[in-house]
Design a protein around this motif. Structure first.
Motif, PDB file in Angstrom:
ATOM      1  N   GLU A  17     -17.149  49.110-107.554  1.00  0.00           N
ATOM      2  CA  GLU A  17     -16.587  48.499-108.915  1.00  0.00           C
ATOM      3  C   GLU A  17     -17.508  47.144-109.355  1.00  0.00           C
ATOM      4  O   GLU A  17     -17.830  46.590-108.029  1.00  0.00           O
ATOM      5  CB  GLU A  17     -15.180  48.184-108.200  1.00  0.00           C
ATOM      6  CG  GLU A  17     -14.233  48.985-108.207  1.00  0.00           C
ATOM      7  CD  GLU A  17     -12.691  48.945-108.165  1.00  0.00           C
ATOM      8  OE1 GLU A  17     -12.420  47.700-107.863  1.00  0.00           O
ATOM      9  OE2 GLU A  17     -11.908  49.652-108.515  1.00  0.00           O
ATOM     10  N   ALA A  18     -17.447  46.972-110.237  1.00  0.00           N
ATOM     11  CA  ALA A  18     -18.250  45.828-110.796  1.00  0.00           C
ATOM     12  C   ALA A  18     -17.532  45.432-112.180  1.00  0.00           C
ATOM     13  O   ALA A  18     -17.039  46.494-113.100  1.00  0.00           O
ATOM     14  CB  ALA A  18     -19.607  45.766-110.916  1.00  0.00           C
ATOM     15  N   HIS A  19     -17.852  44.302-112.563  1.00  0.00           N
ATOM     16  CA  HIS A  19     -17.461  43.940-114.048  1.00  0.00           C
ATOM     17  C   HIS A  19     -18.267  44.680-115.194  1.00  0.00           C
ATOM     18  O   HIS A  19     -19.414  44.713-115.045  1.00  0.00           O
ATOM     19  CB  HIS A  19     -17.256  42.445-114.732  1.00  0.00           C
ATOM     20  CG  HIS A  19     -16.634  42.096-115.683  1.00  0.00           C
ATOM     21  ND1 HIS A  19     -17.206  42.428-117.053  1.00  0.00           N
ATOM     22  CD2 HIS A  19     -15.576  41.278-115.747  1.00  0.00           C
ATOM     23  CE1 HIS A  19     -16.233  41.854-117.710  1.00  0.00           C
ATOM     24  NE2 HIS A  19     -15.374  41.274-116.986  1.00  0.00           N
ATOM     25  N   ALA A  20     -17.616  45.513-116.056  1.00  0.00           N
ATOM     26  CA  ALA A  20     -18.590  46.538-116.935  1.00  0.00           C
ATOM     27  C   ALA A  20     -19.422  45.582-118.046  1.00  0.00           C
ATOM     28  O   ALA A  20     -20.173  45.881-118.500  1.00  0.00           O
ATOM     29  CB  ALA A  20     -17.527  47.445-117.926  1.00  0.00           C
ATOM     30  N   LEU A  76     -19.900  41.806-117.374  1.00  0.00           N
ATOM     31  CA  LEU A  76     -20.739  40.526-116.879  1.00  0.00           C
ATOM     32  C   LEU A  76     -21.871  41.134-115.947  1.00  0.00           C
ATOM     33  O   LEU A  76     -22.909  40.512-115.521  1.00  0.00           O
ATOM     34  CB  LEU A  76     -19.717  39.730-116.037  1.00  0.00           C
ATOM     35  CG  LEU A  76     -18.716  38.876-116.885  1.00  0.00           C
ATOM     36  CD1 LEU A  76     -17.780  38.252-116.171  1.00  0.00           C
ATOM     37  CD2 LEU A  76     -19.574  38.084-118.017  1.00  0.00           C
ATOM     38  N   ASN A 126     -12.499  48.225-118.457  1.00  0.00           N
ATOM     39  CA  ASN A 126     -13.792  47.296-118.410  1.00  0.00           C
ATOM     40  C   ASN A 126     -14.159  47.283-116.783  1.00  0.00           C
ATOM     41  O   ASN A 126     -14.898  46.330-116.399  1.00  0.00           O
ATOM     42  CB  ASN A 126     -13.263  45.908-118.921  1.00  0.00           C
ATOM     43  CG  ASN A 126     -12.283  45.251-118.281  1.00  0.00           C
ATOM     44  OD1 ASN A 126     -11.619  46.040-117.605  1.00  0.00           O
ATOM     45  ND2 ASN A 126     -12.031  43.912-118.364  1.00  0.00           N
ATOM     46  N   VAL A 127     -13.787  48.280-115.878  1.00  0.00           N
ATOM     47  CA  VAL A 127     -14.262  48.082-114.471  1.00  0.00           C
ATOM     48  C   VAL A 127     -15.318  49.339-114.285  1.00  0.00           C
ATOM     49  O   VAL A 127     -14.929  50.435-114.746  1.00  0.00           O
ATOM     50  CB  VAL A 127     -13.021  48.137-113.649  1.00  0.00           C
ATOM     51  CG1 VAL A 127     -13.612  48.258-112.358  1.00  0.00           C
ATOM     52  CG2 VAL A 127     -12.446  46.727-114.033  1.00  0.00           C
TER      53      VAL A 127
END
Length: 403
Positions: free
Chosen positions: A216-219, A221, A264-265
């Protein structure tokens, strides 16, 4: 010319089936009006109680019964009626009649479902959730034993096995089916016919769960830090579809796909449910190996496959061939031109019995169409003949079938 005793008995049986046909149809509709979705445990319990009550009304109290708790699935019920004429000891026949009372239809589907549907050919159709697959077969099986009893012919011991989880793989009932079938001489599965044909070959089925685990990561940033489980699983699904080989009877369908936690993830996890149908054990092995060999483009995503082969392929084994011949002989005596058999892509509980090398015929139930589809239906004018066929077969199995 005077009819032979066998022909006279067959004619009397078919005539009696015609006379009681309205009552059989009433029982069919009684079962259909009680919804029994595979996932609605309270309604499954009520439906099984209703089915037991109906059986006892038509046949009296069984000589033996047992209810097997299904846990997260519907319960399985066996009702055994002792044979007549040959007793229940050595030399007596024992027939297992198998039918499931669960349906694929969610609770509430019945509301607004039009039950009487005229067809293009002018024949009446009766429709309802589960009427074709397979509540008609249940009612016909019960009445078949009733009519066979009324005929006065010696009869085998008959065990009914009603299970409430067939549509989801017979997860709890499979061991009961296998154990009970091994105690019987012959198994008849009351699944619907294939346009009047009995089913002697069915595909094996796999219900695979595929899980992709990514990062997982910020889509917005830091998309570069993520590894999308959804993207990887999509690649897998496309590659898996190419493993299918319809010319060899192998089909692969991804019917369920879930994943992600927010829009947004970058998705950290995704799952897919894959339905696989094969006609041979060799194809099972090939599919297993080729699915395991699939690679996705992002090595940070792990793919895990649960190889859950649910039912083995079914073929007309050596033990079942004499049973098919007997059913055809009964059909001829009852005035049918033929009793065809066929192979189908769907699986049933007959697959389990055939895999044990035991005699089994499937598709002894309804004539109609539309299994698992809106508007599934039966032809009510076929109910007498189908009921008489099963009754006639029971009348020929007072002693074990010899191949």
């Amino acid at each position: 010319m005077t009819a032979s005793p066998a022909a006279a008995a067959a004619a009397a049986l078919t005539t009696r089936a015609q006379e009681v046909s309205p009552r059989i149809v009433d029982d069919i509709l009684t079962l259909v009006r009680q919804e029994t979705s595979s996932y609605d445990l309270p309604r499954l319990a009520t439906g099984l109680d209703l089915l037991r009550e109906l059986t006892v009304q038509r046949l009296g109290r069984p000589d033996h019964e047992h209810r097997y708790p299904g846990g997260e699935c519907g319960d399985t019920l066996t009702l055994t009626y002792a044979g007549t004429g040959t007793g229940t000891g050595t030399g007596a026949g024992h027939v297992l009649l198998v039918g499931h009372y669960d349906t694929v239809w969610p609770t509430g589907t019945l509301a607004g479902w039009e039950q009487l549907r005229p067809s293009d050919d002018g024949r009446d159709r009766l429709s309802g959730p589960g009427i074709f697959d397979m509540k008609t077969g249940l009612a016909q099986g019960i009445w078949a034993l009733k009519l066979a009893r009324e005929s006065g012919a010696p009869l085998p011991t008959v065990t009914f096995l009603f299970n409430g989880d067939e549509e989801i793989g017979s997860l709890s009932s499979r061991p009961v089916i296998e154990e009970t079938a091994q105690k019987a001489d012959v198994t008849l599965v009351l699944e619907p016919t294939a346009h009047g044909a009995v089913k002697t070959a069915r595909k094996g089925t796999g219900i695979f769960q595929v899980t992709a685990t990514g990062v997982e990561a910020h889509a917005g940033l830091a998309p570069q830090d993520g590894a999308s489980a959804i993207t990887a699983l999509s690649e897998f699904v496309v590659a898996a579809a190419k493993v299918a080989a319809p010319d060899r009877g192998t089909t692969i369908n991804t019917g369920l796909f879930r994943g992600g936690s927010a829009i947004n993830v970058i998705a950290g996890q995704a799952t897919a449910g894959v339905d696989i149908r094969v006609s041979s054990e060799a194809e099972q092995t090939r599919v297993d190996e080729e699915l395991d060999a699939i690679k996705v483009s992002d090595p940070r995503v792990r793919i895990d496959i649960d190889h859950a082969w649910n039912r083995p392929p079914m073929t007309l084994n050596a033990a079942s061939a004499p049973l098919l011949a007997l059913a055809r002989e009964v059909a001829r005596e009852q005035g049918r031109d033929s009793l065809p058999d066929t192979a189908v892509g769907g699986a049933s509980d007959a697959n389990f019995v055939a895999a044990l090398g035991l005699p089994v015929l499937c598709g002894m139930g309804a004539v109609g169409d539309g299994a698992h589809a809106q508007g599934e239906f039966i032809y009510p004018d076929t109910v007498p003949a189908q009921t008489a066929l099963v009754a006639g077969v029971l009348g020929r199995l007072a002693r074990p079938l010899r191949g």
